[in-house]
Motif scaffolding. Structure first.
Motif, mmCIF file in Angstrom:
data_model
loop_
_atom_site.group_PDB
_atom_site.id
_atom_site.type_symbol
_atom_site.label_atom_id
_atom_site.label_comp_id
_atom_site.label_asym_id
_atom_site.label_seq_id
_atom_site.Cartn_x
_atom_site.Cartn_y
_atom_site.Cartn_z
ATOM 1 N N ALA A 41 0.809 -1.216 0.000
ATOM 2 C CA ALA A 41 0.000 0.000 0.000
ATOM 3 C C ALA A 41 0.845 1.269 0.000
ATOM 4 O O ALA A 41 0.294 2.364 -0.038
ATOM 5 N N MET A 42 2.167 1.113 0.065
ATOM 6 C CA MET A 42 3.082 2.264 0.180
ATOM 7 C C MET A 42 2.697 3.134 1.384
ATOM 8 O O MET A 42 2.702 4.352 1.312
ATOM 9 N N ALA A 43 2.348 2.478 2.487
ATOM 10 C CA ALA A 43 1.918 3.151 3.709
ATOM 11 C C ALA A 43 2.919 2.826 4.818
ATOM 12 O O ALA A 43 2.620 2.082 5.746
ATOM 13 N N PHE A 44 4.099 3.396 4.722
ATOM 14 C CA PHE A 44 5.187 3.076 5.633
ATOM 15 C C PHE A 44 5.152 3.922 6.898
ATOM 16 O O PHE A 44 4.825 5.100 6.856
ATOM 17 N N THR A 45 5.525 3.298 8.003
ATOM 18 C CA THR A 45 5.709 4.031 9.255
ATOM 19 C C THR A 45 7.095 4.683 9.217
ATOM 20 O O THR A 45 7.909 4.383 8.328
ATOM 21 N N LEU A 46 7.378 5.539 10.183
ATOM 22 C CA LEU A 46 8.687 6.186 10.250
ATOM 23 C C LEU A 46 9.824 5.159 10.330
ATOM 24 O O LEU A 46 10.789 5.272 9.564
ATOM 25 N N PRO A 47 9.750 4.145 11.196
ATOM 26 C CA PRO A 47 10.830 3.145 11.208
ATOM 27 C C PRO A 47 10.991 2.430 9.860
ATOM 28 O O PRO A 47 12.109 2.112 9.457
ATOM 29 N N MET A 48 9.895 2.212 9.172
ATOM 30 C CA MET A 48 9.969 1.569 7.866
ATOM 31 C C MET A 48 10.653 2.475 6.839
ATOM 32 O O MET A 48 11.454 2.017 6.018
ATOM 33 N N MET A 49 10.333 3.753 6.879
ATOM 34 C CA MET A 49 10.991 4.693 5.962
ATOM 35 C C MET A 49 12.490 4.780 6.258
ATOM 36 O O MET A 49 13.314 4.818 5.335
ATOM 37 N N ILE A 50 12.842 4.771 7.526
ATOM 38 C CA ILE A 50 14.265 4.802 7.900
ATOM 39 C C ILE A 50 14.961 3.523 7.423
ATOM 40 O O ILE A 50 16.083 3.575 6.920
ATOM 41 N N ALA A 51 14.277 2.397 7.550
ATOM 42 C CA ALA A 51 14.844 1.130 7.069
ATOM 43 C C ALA A 51 15.056 1.182 5.555
ATOM 44 O O ALA A 51 16.105 0.761 5.053
ATOM 45 N N ARG A 52 14.096 1.719 4.838
ATOM 46 C CA ARG A 52 14.230 1.833 3.375
ATOM 47 C C ARG A 52 15.394 2.745 3.004
ATOM 48 O O ARG A 52 16.166 2.441 2.094
ATOM 49 N N LEU A 53 15.517 3.860 3.695
ATOM 50 C CA LEU A 53 16.629 4.777 3.416
ATOM 51 C C LEU A 53 17.969 4.129 3.764
ATOM 52 O O LEU A 53 18.963 4.339 3.062
ATOM 53 N N SER A 54 17.993 3.348 4.833
ATOM 54 C CA SER A 54 19.225 2.649 5.228
ATOM 55 C C SER A 54 19.640 1.630 4.171
ATOM 56 O O SER A 54 20.825 1.524 3.824
ATOM 57 N N ILE A 55 18.679 0.889 3.674
ATOM 58 C CA ILE A 55 18.948 -0.091 2.625
ATOM 59 C C ILE A 55 19.502 0.607 1.383
ATOM 60 O O ILE A 55 20.485 0.161 0.790
ATOM 61 N N SER A 56 18.869 1.683 1.002
ATOM 62 C CA SER A 56 19.337 2.431 -0.164
ATOM 63 C C SER A 56 20.729 3.001 0.082
ATOM 64 O O SER A 56 21.586 2.971 -0.812
ATOM 65 N N GLY A 57 20.964 3.513 1.276
ATOM 66 C CA GLY A 57 22.271 4.084 1.602
ATOM 67 C C GLY A 57 23.382 3.049 1.533
ATOM 68 O O GLY A 57 24.439 3.299 0.952
ATOM 69 N N LEU A 58 23.148 1.881 2.128
ATOM 70 C CA LEU A 58 24.143 0.804 2.061
ATOM 71 C C LEU A 58 24.362 0.359 0.616
ATOM 72 O O LEU A 58 25.494 0.101 0.200
#
Length: 133
Positions: A41-58
């Motif tokens: 649903a592309m309905a991410f919580t803040l921790p989920m958004m941080i996890a996505r950004l972390s994955i992209s960063g790595l």
């Protein structure tokens, strides 16, 4: 010869980013069931958004390292791969602009180039080893 090596390095960086981010995303979905549900649903919580950004960063750091290693240059291939990824993702983030806060978009988009270059700069390349004194 050198130009083709740099192009190959940039291509390797892009492929590395796509493979790594996909593997991390698959792992995240498997280990975090709520994330898998939210992703549909592309309905991410803040921790989920941080996890996505972390994955992209790595993935961007590894992408820059791969580009530098293959291209035997610590800047140009990693910079190029980061710019190509940025150009690719700008239209996607434009379409998704209303779904995420502005800080998320700006962090993701800027990190593609910045972290790719950092990954490249942290990589030792053979270019310097084989140059005559």
């Amino acid at each position: 010869h050198l130009m083709w090596r740099r192009i190959g390095g940039a291509a390797a960086g892009i492929v590395a980013w796509l493979v790594i981010v996909t593997l991390f995303d698959l792992a995240l979905r498997r280990l975090w069931p709520d994330y898998a549900t939210a992703e549909k649903a592309m309905a991410f919580t803040l921790p989920m958004m941080i996890a996505r950004l972390s994955i992209s960063g790595l993935s961007s750091l590894a992408s820059g390292a791969a580009a530098a290693a293959v291209g035997r240059d610590r800047l140009k291939p990693s910079l190029t791969s980061g710019i190509v990824l940025l150009v690719f993702f700008i239209p996607w983030h434009y379409m998704l602009w209303h779904r995420f806060p502005i800080w998320y978009h700006l962090t993701f988009l800027s990190s593609l180039v910045v972290l790719s270059v950092i990954g490249g700069r942290l990589t030792r390349t053979r270019r310097f080893i084989f140059q005559p004194a």
